[in-house]
Design an enzyme around this catalytic site. Structure first.
Site: not given
Ligand code: V0D
Length: 259
Positions: A31, A79-80, A44, A76, A199, A207, A205
């Site tokens: 992440d 993420n769509w 990004r 994930s 992480r 997630s 988290r």
């Protein structure tokens, strides 16, 4: 920090790692790529590119240490919702990674595995991943488990449905349904649960990553963003892990009798 100082720091940490108490399986949520790029005024996707360099370096690092399994959260089911251009870019990364790294993975005897619903991926992404799964299927070294289009709750629902259909076929009875049976119907069947979850990026988290498998996993967080994550951080996570007492829900072992 100067380059030399950094190397000494890295080396000091490496020396602290006990080779007989390595975590067998490490999971990482990769992440912070988008934030890394934005902080630099870059798109990004530039962060994802840099994140790929970190991934390659950490696979080498884990292999050198003798880590037996590495699970990486790459995409994930949530993420769509990202901008379609970013999603399209991400969907080309498995192919790009494998074009660049497959020969090295073969040399290192690394076996690729996947976790997630691959059926919903673009055909090219799926083809690239399936080819890698087949080509590395005979490798017996480190397992490299990529979570793509993965969500832990849907993984558990999928396992539940599979078991239900086996019960309906009469292959199992109610009493056969155990934690062990459910574990065997997850994407990670035959992989031991992660010992350590890393992480980066400052989020603290889980997630929806490997909820079932993380029950007794040691968690390690850093504010460092994934593109800035280095061997030094990986070593630090392992040293910290080795300094913790793992009890798996049981009570503390008495070292001295209390007076
Ligand atoms: C972007 C940083 C490797 C994190 C690493 C589809 C986010 C680079 C793969 C990969 C991604 C996946 C499956 C496989 C081989 C490689 C990957 C995605 C994103 C999302 F079999 N890197 N990588 N997949 N990033």
């Amino acid at each position: 920090m100067q380059n030399k100082e950094k190397l000494t720091k890295e080396f000091e940490l490496l020396k602290q790692i006990k080779r007989d108490k390595l975590p067998f399986h490490i999971a990482i949520i990769m992440d912070g790529n988008g934030r890394w790029a934005r902080k630099r005024g870059l798109p990004r996707i530039a962060g994802h590119k840099k994140g790929m360099d970190t991934l390659i370096e950490m696979v080498t690092c884990a292999h050198e240490l003798g880590i037996r399994a590495l699970s990486l959260y790459a995409f994930s089911t949530e993420n769509w919702k990202r901008p379609s251009l970013e999603v399209e870019f991400l969907m080309r990364l498995p192919e790009e990674y494998l074009k660049k790294e497959l020969a090295r993975l073969m040399e290192k005897n690394i076996k690729i595995r996947a976790a997630g619903d691959l059926s919903q991926l673009p055909q090219r992404t799926r083809d690239a991943m399936e080819k890698a799964l087949i080509e590395t299927a005979g490798n017996t070294g480190m397992v490299l488990n990529f979570a793509v289009n993965y969500g832990a709750r849907s993984e558990i629902v999928r396992a539940f449905k599979k078991i239900l259909s086996l019960v309906q076929e009469g292959r199992y009875q109610e009493d056969d349904i155990t934690e062990e049976l459910l574990s065997r119907h997850l994407y990670t069947s035959n992989l031991p649960d992660p010992d350590l979850l890393i992480r980066p990026s400052g989020e603290v988290r889980i997630s929806n990553f490997m909820l079932w498998q993380l029950a007794y996993t040691e968690l390690w967080f850093t504010k460092t963003l994934w593109p800035d994550f280095k061997r030094e951080h990986f070593y630090r996570a392992i040293v910290d892990y080795q300094g913790r007492e793992r009890r798996f829900g049981s009570i503390k072992k008495k070292v001295r009798s209390s007076i």
